[in-house]
Design a protein around this motif. Structure first.
Motif, PDB file in Angstrom:
ATOM      1  N   LEU A 178      -0.074 -13.030  20.228  1.00 23.74           N
ATOM      2  CA  LEU A 178       0.272 -13.292  18.126  1.00 23.74           C
ATOM      3  C   LEU A 178      -1.056 -14.017  18.075  1.00 23.74           C
ATOM      4  O   LEU A 178      -1.341 -13.507  16.678  1.00 23.74           O
ATOM      5  CB  LEU A 178       1.503 -14.201  18.361  1.00 23.74           C
ATOM      6  N   ARG A 179      -1.887 -14.965  18.668  1.00 22.29           N
ATOM      7  CA  ARG A 179      -2.938 -15.178  18.356  1.00 22.29           C
ATOM      8  C   ARG A 179      -3.922 -14.010  17.662  1.00 22.29           C
ATOM      9  O   ARG A 179      -5.068 -14.291  16.889  1.00 22.29           O
ATOM     10  CB  ARG A 179      -3.354 -16.474  18.662  1.00 22.29           C
ATOM     11  N   ARG A 237       4.381 -18.793  15.552  1.00 23.49           N
ATOM     12  CA  ARG A 237       3.359 -19.097  17.168  1.00 23.49           C
ATOM     13  C   ARG A 237       2.097 -20.107  18.124  1.00 23.49           C
ATOM     14  O   ARG A 237       1.997 -20.000  18.823  1.00 23.49           O
ATOM     15  CB  ARG A 237       1.598 -18.100  16.100  1.00 23.49           C
ATOM     16  N   ALA A 290       2.480 -15.825  22.463  1.00 25.95           N
ATOM     17  CA  ALA A 290       1.599 -16.593  21.997  1.00 25.95           C
ATOM     18  C   ALA A 290       0.823 -16.069  21.880  1.00 25.95           C
ATOM     19  O   ALA A 290       0.082 -16.470  20.394  1.00 25.95           O
ATOM     20  CB  ALA A 290       1.990 -17.925  21.785  1.00 25.95           C
ATOM     21  N   MET A 329       4.328 -15.765  12.766  1.00 25.98           N
ATOM     22  CA  MET A 329       2.954 -15.999  12.533  1.00 25.98           C
ATOM     23  C   MET A 329       3.738 -18.455  12.430  1.00 25.98           C
ATOM     24  O   MET A 329       2.784 -19.029  12.441  1.00 25.98           O
ATOM     25  CB  MET A 329       2.574 -16.389  11.045  1.00 25.98           C
TER      26      MET A 329
END
Ligand code: UDP
Ligand code: MG
Length: 321
Positions: free
Chosen positions: A175-176, A94, A172, A91
């Motif tokens: 990850l979001r 990210r 990324a 996080m």
């Protein structure tokens, strides 16, 4: 040519002062060679996540970050466990990178698999699972308990990639979306496949720990398996409902048997009525528990407030995906 992606390597560390001095230069060399080869950006970094270590791990990480700009570190306020440490690192990374690779700090996972992971990413995969090809270096005990672990998880409805631990590349963008899964009981191995997107596997051989000791004895593995199952699946509750149906059927057969025996005069007074009541109540109770369980399970899943859909492609240009 497109600019190469910024890679952040995320490494959880808990009481690892013995192994970090050995593996940190290995991570740096790997990053340098990836940068040198032009497959990742010079802005790429190695991010250590100190998971509330009680030894000199954080001091080591701090001094590493002073020695080389590629090294960065964050520290959890206390020990929260491997999964939490990995998530904290991911996080943190990210919004600062294009891709992350999470890996343990003990040198067990083959660093050279990173080249293939990045290649898979450049080829279009957004999640690349590192999968252990051989477990020759693990003890027989570790190997069979680990195998049982994956079997149990899948049988109980938690889908995981066989022989994949937490060595993986995640973009990324994924990850979001992962951040939208707000659950507290974390089992990343089961959660990442739920997010979806194009994925690939990269196979590698697992080595022995270069120094220090494992933090995952059998007790913790069982705990992790239990967490994995209960946080991803309500199948154990379904088992109760199924068992309830089975007991009800058997109870019905028992009642028929008791009545027939009584009519044939083979029983003492009161036996048939007692058996009937016991069979009936046994079945009804377990079946009712199953029905209640079904609602409890649904409530449980609702409380997680997971995203109801995730869009991966649109035919028009949009920054959001
Ligand atoms: N780890 C962590 N917090 C913990 C336990 C472990 O961050 O509470 C880290 C540890 O430093 C290592 C990784 O998780 O980088 C995997 O741990 P370990 O190598 O002990 O597990 P094994 O490979 O034996 O399963
Ligand atoms: Mg290890």
């Amino acid at each position: 040519m497109e600019t190469p992606p910024v890679l952040w390597i995320v490494i959880p560390c808990y009481n690892e002062e013995a192994v970090l001095p050995v593996t940190a230069p290995m991570f740096l060399n790997k990053l340098r060679s990836l940068i040198g080869g032009g497959s990742v950006s010079p802005l790429s970094r190695v991010l250590f996540v100190n998971d509330g270590s009680r030894d000199g791990t954080w001091e080591l990480i701090s001094s590493l970050s002073r020695e080389d700009e590629h090294f960065l570190g964050i520290s959890q306020s206390r020990n929260r466990g491997h999964q939490s440490a990995v998530l904290a690192g991911l996080m943190e990374a990210r919004d600062r990178c294009d891709i992350t690779i999470s890996i343990d700090c003990d040198g067990q996972d083959d660093l050279d698999a990173m080249d293939r992971m990045v290649a898979e990413y450049l080829d279009g995969a957004e999640v690349v699972y590192g999968v252990r090809a051989a477990r020759d270096t693990d003890t027989w005990f570790k190997r069979s308990t680990a195998q049982g672990f994956y079997r149990l998880l899948n049988a109980m409805g938690a889908e995981v990639v066989y022989n994949h631990a937490d060595y993986r590349l995640i973009s990324a963008r994924v990850l979001r979306h992962l951040a939208e899964y707000r659950e507290v009981n974390l089992f990343l191995r089961g959660l990442v496949p739920l997010v979806g997107f194009k994925s690939a596997c990269v196979y590698y051989d697992r080595h022995e720990r270069l120094a220090g000791e494992s933090h995952y004895p059998l007790k913790k593995m069982l705990g992790l398996a239990f967490d994995g199952i209960t946080s991803l699946s309500v199948r154990p509750i379904r088992l109760i409902a199924g068992f309830g149906a089975l007991v009800s059927l058997l109870g019905f057969a028992g009642i028929v048997w008791a009545i027939v025996s009584a009519l044939l005069g083979k029983t003492v007074d009161g036996w048939a009525s007692t058996v009937c009541i016991v069979c009936f109540l046994g079945g009804v109770q377990l079946l009712s528990l199953g029905v209640i369980g079904e609602y409890v399970g649904k409530t449980y899943l609702e409380t997680k407030q997971r995203p109801r859909y995730i869009i991966s492609e649109r035919t028009w240009e949009c920054d959001e995906t």
